[in-house]
Design a protein around this motif. Structure first.
Motif, PDB file in Angstrom:
ATOM      1  N   ASP A  22      10.564 -16.544  21.466  1.00 36.32           N
ATOM      2  CA  ASP A  22      11.930 -17.746  21.572  1.00 36.32           C
ATOM      3  C   ASP A  22      11.089 -19.090  21.409  1.00 36.32           C
ATOM      4  O   ASP A  22      10.042 -19.464  22.245  1.00 36.32           O
ATOM      5  CB  ASP A  22      12.396 -17.588  22.785  1.00 36.32           C
ATOM      6  N   SER A  23      11.469 -20.023  20.523  1.00 35.21           N
ATOM      7  CA  SER A  23      10.389 -21.067  20.140  1.00 35.21           C
ATOM      8  C   SER A  23      11.362 -22.181  19.909  1.00 35.21           C
ATOM      9  O   SER A  23      12.312 -22.209  19.193  1.00 35.21           O
ATOM     10  CB  SER A  23       9.445 -20.624  19.222  1.00 35.21           C
ATOM     11  N   ARG A  24      10.713 -23.305  20.299  1.00 34.29           N
ATOM     12  CA  ARG A  24      10.982 -24.524  19.924  1.00 34.29           C
ATOM     13  C   ARG A  24      10.224 -25.557  20.083  1.00 34.29           C
ATOM     14  O   ARG A  24       8.907 -25.300  20.658  1.00 34.29           O
ATOM     15  CB  ARG A  24      12.308 -25.177  20.736  1.00 34.29           C
ATOM     16  N   PRO A  25      10.126 -26.839  19.469  1.00 37.80           N
ATOM     17  CA  PRO A  25       9.203 -27.733  19.615  1.00 37.80           C
ATOM     18  C   PRO A  25       8.741 -27.966  20.970  1.00 37.80           C
ATOM     19  O   PRO A  25       9.639 -28.383  21.813  1.00 37.80           O
ATOM     20  CB  PRO A  25       9.298 -28.853  18.773  1.00 37.80           C
ATOM     21  N   GLY A  26       7.410 -27.802  21.482  1.00 41.17           N
ATOM     22  CA  GLY A  26       7.067 -28.189  22.788  1.00 41.17           C
ATOM     23  C   GLY A  26       7.047 -27.047  23.904  1.00 41.17           C
ATOM     24  O   GLY A  26       6.618 -26.892  24.950  1.00 41.17           O
ATOM     25  N   HIS A  27       7.890 -26.000  23.334  1.00 37.76           N
ATOM     26  CA  HIS A  27       8.143 -24.692  24.226  1.00 37.76           C
ATOM     27  C   HIS A  27       8.068 -23.236  23.574  1.00 37.76           C
ATOM     28  O   HIS A  27       9.160 -23.288  22.830  1.00 37.76           O
ATOM     29  CB  HIS A  27       9.164 -24.854  24.899  1.00 37.76           C
ATOM     30  N   THR A  28       7.144 -22.686  23.313  1.00 39.76           N
ATOM     31  CA  THR A  28       7.300 -21.442  22.766  1.00 39.76           C
ATOM     32  C   THR A  28       6.839 -20.205  23.637  1.00 39.76           C
ATOM     33  O   THR A  28       5.953 -20.442  24.173  1.00 39.76           O
ATOM     34  CB  THR A  28       6.044 -21.154  21.497  1.00 39.76           C
ATOM     35  N   ARG A  29       7.477 -19.297  23.679  1.00 41.99           N
ATOM     36  CA  ARG A  29       7.683 -18.222  24.761  1.00 41.99           C
ATOM     37  C   ARG A  29       7.259 -16.887  24.013  1.00 41.99           C
ATOM     38  O   ARG A  29       8.392 -16.396  23.136  1.00 41.99           O
ATOM     39  CB  ARG A  29       8.461 -18.120  25.763  1.00 41.99           C
ATOM     40  N   PHE A  30       6.534 -16.078  23.927  1.00 42.88           N
ATOM     41  CA  PHE A  30       6.095 -14.598  23.447  1.00 42.88           C
ATOM     42  C   PHE A  30       6.287 -13.907  24.903  1.00 42.88           C
ATOM     43  O   PHE A  30       5.532 -14.195  25.715  1.00 42.88           O
ATOM     44  CB  PHE A  30       4.816 -14.333  22.699  1.00 42.88           C
ATOM     45  N   SER A  31       7.256 -12.756  24.596  1.00 43.86           N
ATOM     46  CA  SER A  31       7.575 -12.076  25.795  1.00 43.86           C
ATOM     47  C   SER A  31       7.098 -10.588  25.705  1.00 43.86           C
ATOM     48  O   SER A  31       7.769 -10.043  24.777  1.00 43.86           O
ATOM     49  CB  SER A  31       8.897 -12.312  26.576  1.00 43.86           C
ATOM     50  N   LEU A  32       6.339 -10.059  26.450  1.00 44.18           N
ATOM     51  CA  LEU A  32       5.819  -8.674  26.309  1.00 44.18           C
ATOM     52  C   LEU A  32       6.704  -8.059  27.218  1.00 44.18           C
ATOM     53  O   LEU A  32       6.695  -8.310  28.641  1.00 44.18           O
ATOM     54  CB  LEU A  32       4.328  -8.446  26.662  1.00 44.18           C
ATOM     55  N   VAL A  33       7.904  -7.216  27.012  1.00 43.58           N
ATOM     56  CA  VAL A  33       8.649  -6.272  27.712  1.00 43.58           C
ATOM     57  C   VAL A  33       8.420  -4.997  27.633  1.00 43.58           C
ATOM     58  O   VAL A  33       8.462  -4.214  26.698  1.00 43.58           O
ATOM     59  CB  VAL A  33      10.026  -6.570  27.201  1.00 43.58           C
ATOM     60  N   LEU A  34       8.077  -4.216  29.111  1.00 40.69           N
ATOM     61  CA  LEU A  34       7.588  -2.787  29.067  1.00 40.69           C
ATOM     62  C   LEU A  34       8.436  -2.342  30.326  1.00 40.69           C
ATOM     63  O   LEU A  34       8.427  -3.025  31.224  1.00 40.69           O
ATOM     64  CB  LEU A  34       6.131  -2.864  29.517  1.00 40.69           C
ATOM     65  N   PRO A  35       8.808  -1.053  29.932  1.00 45.33           N
ATOM     66  CA  PRO A  35       9.615  -0.338  30.991  1.00 45.33           C
ATOM     67  C   PRO A  35       8.595  -0.272  32.433  1.00 45.33           C
ATOM     68  O   PRO A  35       7.526   0.333  32.107  1.00 45.33           O
ATOM     69  CB  PRO A  35      10.021   0.895  30.483  1.00 45.33           C
ATOM     70  N   LEU A  36       9.196  -0.349  33.539  1.00 47.78           N
ATOM     71  CA  LEU A  36       8.468   0.361  34.653  1.00 47.78           C
ATOM     72  C   LEU A  36       9.158   1.549  35.161  1.00 47.78           C
ATOM     73  O   LEU A  36      10.473   1.689  35.160  1.00 47.78           O
ATOM     74  CB  LEU A  36       8.703  -0.965  35.870  1.00 47.78           C
ATOM     75  N   ALA A  37       8.359   2.528  35.640  1.00 51.32           N
ATOM     76  CA  ALA A  37       8.736   3.565  36.147  1.00 51.32           C
ATOM     77  C   ALA A  37       9.416   3.488  37.550  1.00 51.32           C
ATOM     78  O   ALA A  37       8.967   2.671  38.374  1.00 51.32           O
ATOM     79  CB  ALA A  37       7.697   4.625  36.218  1.00 51.32           C
TER      80      ALA A  37
END
Length: 357
Positions: free
Chosen positions: A342-357
């Motif tokens: 999710d990115s816009r000027p001044g704020h970019t977020r890369f999210s690693l989403v992993l399932p938890l048991a």
């Protein structure tokens, strides 16, 4: 007002719904919030219990009118648009549907729909399809190139032995060096899809601290690496070395985007961990999932690259290979998760989403 009962068995079934839902009293106070709403707001149901919903809206007017309208009939249903204010984010546009829960108990059910909710699933499916197509392409490419490339290199070595003098050796060395370079590129393309190490129980915060130390050593000046951890996150089952590589690639990608800000001395990256509830990954619903965000204050991902950022050899830098995020995405998918952007000027977020048991 009805006594607040955050664990009423009548409402617990709402936790299995992926849509954010709140149970309200007739005055608009929250009696219960399901897991999806907790995740959206960043607030627990105990914090929300008894709170007037109006405090969570940028404009309480539409809710007040809906409460008045739905109060006239038990089977009334009122729809309205609103801006929901969470704990750590900008207002979120939602479409709300308020209806009476029935004449037995004077309660109301508020269902919230995120305009882009269906787009997330479509985007995830597209990323997985891209990954499958990429794997097939790389396998075929490696098969078609490896054998003739080895032949070219071997022929150059034999030719070098037959040359009468050293004056032409530079050309044969050039052929050998370029063959080695192409072989190394093939190896890097194949790397995300090779079998990983031995999986086990891993602590995501230990991984975060390890990678944070590595990156901070690479950029001792001009970069602030901040932590925002949820210490309650349990261990997850995975390949530690692979997860270290995925997070390291994500952080280095952020550092490359922050090159100008690092030089200016005001670059910032935030490592944030959270637990998400009732998350659908790969057509499977998981009760709990880890969300590891890498947030930077860089210029953002160019619009022309946003849909292709996880494809191999796609990069916005002249000297980039475009393989770092591809590898991170492949590792995430191997663990049953994915990487989102999710990115816009001044704020970019890369999210690693992993399932938890």
């Amino acid at each position: 007002m009805i006594p607040v009962d955050p664990v009423s068995p009548d409402w617990q079934a709402l936790d299995w719904i992926g849509t954010p839902v709140a149970v309200l009293d007739r005055q608009g106070a929250v009696l219960f919030a399901n897991c999806a709403l907790e995740n959206l707001l960043g607030l627990s149901r105990r914090m929300l219990a008894g709170m007037p919903l109006a405090r969570l809206l940028a404009d309480a007017g539409p809710l007040a009118r809906a409460l008045a309208d739905v109060g006239t009939l038990d089977d009334a249903e009122v729809r309205f648009s609103a801006q929901l204010i969470g704990a750590h984010q900008a207002p979120v546009e939602v479409q709300a549907c308020l209806r009476a829960a029935g004449p037995v108990r004077p309660t109301l059910v508020l269902e919230l729909a995120l305009p882009g909710a269906h787009m997330r699933q479509e985007r995830e499916e597209r990323l997985r399809e891209q990954g499958e197509a990429y794997r097939e392409l790389v396998r075929n490419l490696a098969h078609e190139i490896r054998n003739p490339l080895g032949g070219i290199r071997g022929a150059a070595q034999l030719l070098q032995l037959e040359l009468p003098g050293p004056e032409l050796a530079d050309y044969t060395w050039l052929i050998i060096a370029e063959a080695d370079r192409l072989r190394a590129l093939l190896d890097r393309l194949l790397e995300p899809h090779r079998a990983g190490g031995q999986p086990g129980q891993v602590n995501i915060h230990e991984i975060c601290e390890h990678v944070r130390t590595l990156v901070q050593a690479e950029h001792p000046q001009g970069l602030a690496l901040r932590r925002d951890y949820d210490a309650s996150i349990p261990e997850l089952h995975g390949d530690r070395a692979a997860l270290v590589q995925a997070l390291l690639n994500m952080l280095r990608n952020a550092c490359q985007a922050l090159a100008e800000r690092i030089a200016a001395g005001d670059a910032e990256i935030v490592l944030r961990t959270r637990v998400a509830h009732q998350v659908v990954l790969g057509h499977r619903q998981h009760r709990l999932a880890l969300v590891l965000d890498v947030i930077d204050n860089g210029p953002g991902v160019p619009e022309t690259l946003r849909e292709r950022i996880f494809l191999p050899l796609v990069t916005g830098r002249a000297d980039g290979t475009g393989l770092g995020l591809t590898l991170a995405q492949a590792i995430a998918q191997r663990h049953g998760g994915l990487v989102e952007c999710d990115s816009r000027p001044g704020h970019t977020r890369f999210s690693l989403v992993l399932p938890l048991a």
